[in-house]
Design a protein around this motif. Structure first.
Motif, mmCIF file in Angstrom:
data_model
loop_
_atom_site.group_PDB
_atom_site.id
_atom_site.type_symbol
_atom_site.label_atom_id
_atom_site.label_comp_id
_atom_site.label_asym_id
_atom_site.label_seq_id
_atom_site.Cartn_x
_atom_site.Cartn_y
_atom_site.Cartn_z
ATOM 1 N N GLY A 270 35.331 37.665 37.903
ATOM 2 C CA GLY A 270 34.265 36.790 38.359
ATOM 3 C C GLY A 270 32.916 37.452 38.154
ATOM 4 N N ALA A 271 31.853 36.667 38.223
ATOM 5 C CA ALA A 271 30.506 37.199 38.035
ATOM 6 C C ALA A 271 29.552 36.543 39.027
ATOM 7 C CB ALA A 271 30.029 36.967 36.611
ATOM 8 N N GLU A 272 28.642 37.360 39.553
ATOM 9 C CA GLU A 272 27.585 36.857 40.421
ATOM 10 C C GLU A 272 26.253 37.160 39.751
ATOM 11 O OE1 GLU A 272 27.802 38.392 44.346
ATOM 12 O OE2 GLU A 272 29.849 37.664 44.717
ATOM 13 N N ALA A 273 25.461 36.109 39.543
ATOM 14 C CA ALA A 273 24.185 36.268 38.859
ATOM 15 C C ALA A 273 23.302 37.283 39.588
ATOM 16 C CB ALA A 273 23.477 34.921 38.765
ATOM 17 N N GLY A 274 22.811 38.253 38.836
ATOM 18 C CA GLY A 274 21.931 39.256 39.400
ATOM 19 C C GLY A 274 22.632 40.323 40.214
ATOM 20 N N THR A 275 23.968 40.229 40.339
ATOM 21 C CA THR A 275 24.710 41.209 41.139
ATOM 22 C C THR A 275 25.654 42.023 40.266
ATOM 23 O OG1 THR A 275 24.604 39.758 43.057
ATOM 24 C CG2 THR A 275 26.203 41.544 43.133
ATOM 25 N N GLY A 276 26.661 41.372 39.675
ATOM 26 C CA GLY A 276 27.590 42.091 38.818
ATOM 27 C C GLY A 276 28.921 41.383 38.699
ATOM 28 N N TYR A 277 29.906 42.113 38.175
ATOM 29 C CA TYR A 277 31.248 41.577 37.945
ATOM 30 C C TYR A 277 32.197 42.067 39.033
ATOM 31 C CZ TYR A 277 29.479 40.640 33.223
ATOM 32 O OH TYR A 277 28.757 40.204 32.164
ATOM 33 N N TYR A 278 33.256 41.298 39.232
ATOM 34 C CA TYR A 278 34.274 41.689 40.205
ATOM 35 C C TYR A 278 35.625 41.146 39.771
ATOM 36 C CZ TYR A 278 33.708 36.889 41.888
ATOM 37 O OH TYR A 278 33.641 35.519 41.960
ATOM 38 N N ILE A 279 36.686 41.821 40.220
ATOM 39 C CA ILE A 279 38.055 41.355 39.984
ATOM 40 C C ILE A 279 38.456 40.457 41.153
ATOM 41 C CG2 ILE A 279 40.476 42.054 39.783
ATOM 42 C CD1 ILE A 279 39.060 42.851 37.349
ATOM 43 N N VAL A 280 39.003 39.318 40.842
ATOM 44 C CA VAL A 280 39.442 38.393 41.879
ATOM 45 C C VAL A 280 40.528 39.055 42.725
ATOM 46 C CG1 VAL A 280 40.562 36.155 42.321
ATOM 47 C CG2 VAL A 280 38.856 36.377 40.491
ATOM 48 N N ASP A 281 40.434 38.884 44.054
ATOM 49 C CA ASP A 281 41.399 39.491 44.972
ATOM 50 C C ASP A 281 42.831 39.139 44.592
ATOM 51 O OD1 ASP A 281 39.458 40.678 46.442
ATOM 52 O OD2 ASP A 281 39.411 39.173 48.034
ATOM 53 N N GLY A 282 43.693 40.146 44.665
ATOM 54 C CA GLY A 282 45.110 39.919 44.386
ATOM 55 C C GLY A 282 45.543 40.367 43.010
ATOM 56 N N TYR A 283 44.586 40.661 42.124
ATOM 57 C CA TYR A 283 44.941 41.101 40.770
ATOM 58 C C TYR A 283 44.933 42.624 40.714
ATOM 59 C CZ TYR A 283 44.885 41.839 35.739
ATOM 60 O OH TYR A 283 45.185 42.248 34.463
ATOM 61 N N HIS A 284 45.972 43.205 40.160
ATOM 62 C CA HIS A 284 46.051 44.654 40.024
ATOM 63 C C HIS A 284 46.687 45.022 38.695
ATOM 64 C CE1 HIS A 284 44.853 45.549 44.140
ATOM 65 N NE2 HIS A 284 45.655 44.569 44.539
ATOM 66 N N LEU A 285 46.202 46.114 38.119
ATOM 67 C CA LEU A 285 46.841 46.676 36.932
ATOM 68 C C LEU A 285 48.134 47.372 37.336
ATOM 69 C CD1 LEU A 285 44.032 48.425 34.861
ATOM 70 C CD2 LEU A 285 45.486 46.563 34.099
ATOM 71 N N PRO A 286 49.061 47.505 36.419
ATOM 72 C CA PRO A 286 50.229 48.363 36.686
ATOM 73 C C PRO A 286 49.742 49.790 36.937
ATOM 74 C CG PRO A 286 50.546 47.053 34.688
ATOM 75 C CD PRO A 286 49.118 46.886 35.087
#
Length: 320
Positions: free
Chosen positions: A51-67
């Protein structure tokens, strides 16, 4: 670094923080913002919920994880070096927690990386510039983990602190704003409710500590960076521009020392080197300069010569 490796590293970076600014990614990988936007879009098209927030930055949606992430042998060696540093420059609580973390890291390493670490373990050492003080039961030196919790949760700390200057222990309620390590000690910077001001507390002088359930307003306090910058400006006061001429064959003896005394510029003129320093104390500098005897000459300021003459007279009166 090729693009596939960079995309994986960006994904790991996004998982490491709640919000990551595009500029942080660009600085880390030395790429343009346009490249960051393309890389993030590629990850999104691959199915990663970013996800992205204008003027703030990027984030991973809760619940997603890499192995589980695998470490290279170079990364594992860097962590081993960190463990050695923690053993010498942290308190008992952080040493214990870091030890637990390293056990988990070792458990996910491949066999070859484990063997690599074992071969390095006895061949890496961290030596303190000053020896540790003898253990004192009245100062358990195990509160860094609790202080970090209070910092992260904006909780008031109740502690018993011993001041060596006043030789008295006092009970304090403080609002922590940050910790830093300097020379051989950890320091807690906090707003002291007793003194109604910011104070610098040596962590190894805390006798007892309790993190309370009381929450303080973090926005009411300055940041650690602002505090350190303010103290640096306050301590600088008047600065003296100092120039000395030093014999070239003496330089090898002051390779590191010269930076401690505020070296700004260094130029060679024949068999002499002209060193320029910026220093707040002429006497402090003079006590270092006197070590070099006739191998050093003062170019400026003339006040430094007066200070040197005073030191020489003091020595002469003492020894003759």
């Amino acid at each position: 670094m090729n693009r596939i490796d960079r995309l994986t590293a960006i994904l790991i970076q996004l998982q490491g923080k709640k919000i990551v600014k595009a500029a942080e990614i660009a600085d880390r990988f030395e790429i343009s913002l346009r490249t960051v936007y393309r890389d993030v879009k590629a990850l999104q098209e691959a199915g990663v919920p970013i996800g992205a927030e204008a003027g703030t930055g990027y984030y991973i949606v809760d619940g997603y994880h890499l192995p589980p992430v695998m470490f290279s042998k170079e990364e594992a060696a860097a962590l081993l070096t960190g463990e050695k540093l923690m053993e010498q420059y942290s308190d008992h609580s952080n040493q214990k927690q870091f030890g637990f973390a390293m056990q988990k890291i070792r458990s996910v390493l491949r066999g070859s990386e484990k063997d690599y670490l074992e071969s390095l373990d006895e061949n890496i050492a961290v030596l303190r510039s000053r020896p540790k003080y003898p253990e004192d039961e009245s100062f358990p030196n195990r509160f860094l983990t609790d202080i970090q919790q209070a910092l992260g949760m904006n909780q008031v700390i109740n502690m018993e602190y011993f001041s060596f200057q006043d030789e008295v222990a006092t009970r304090r309620e403080v609002e922590p704003i940050g910790i830093f390590h300097m020379r051989t000690s950890w320091h807690l910077i906090a707003w002291c409710r007793l003194r109604q001001g910011y104070r610098d507390f040596r962590v190894d002088r805390i006798r007892k500590l309790q993190v309370t359930s009381t929450i303080y307003k973090r926005d009411d306090r300055i940041s650690l960076q602002d505090y350190l910058h303010r103290e640096k400006s306050r301590n600088q006061g008047e600065m003296f521009l100092i120039k000395i001429a030093l014999d070239n064959d003496i330089l090898r003896y002051i390779r590191e020392q010269k930076y401690y005394y505020g070296l700004m510029e260094e130029t060679t003129e024949g068999d002499k080197t002209i060193l320029t320093f910026l220093q707040p104390s002429l006497e402090y500098f003079a006590r270092w300069l006197i070590v070099f005897g006739h191998h050093a000459a003062i170019v400026q300021p003339p006040e430094l010569k007066t200070v040197m003459q005073g030191l020489i007279t003091e020595l002469q009166d003492h020894y003759f």
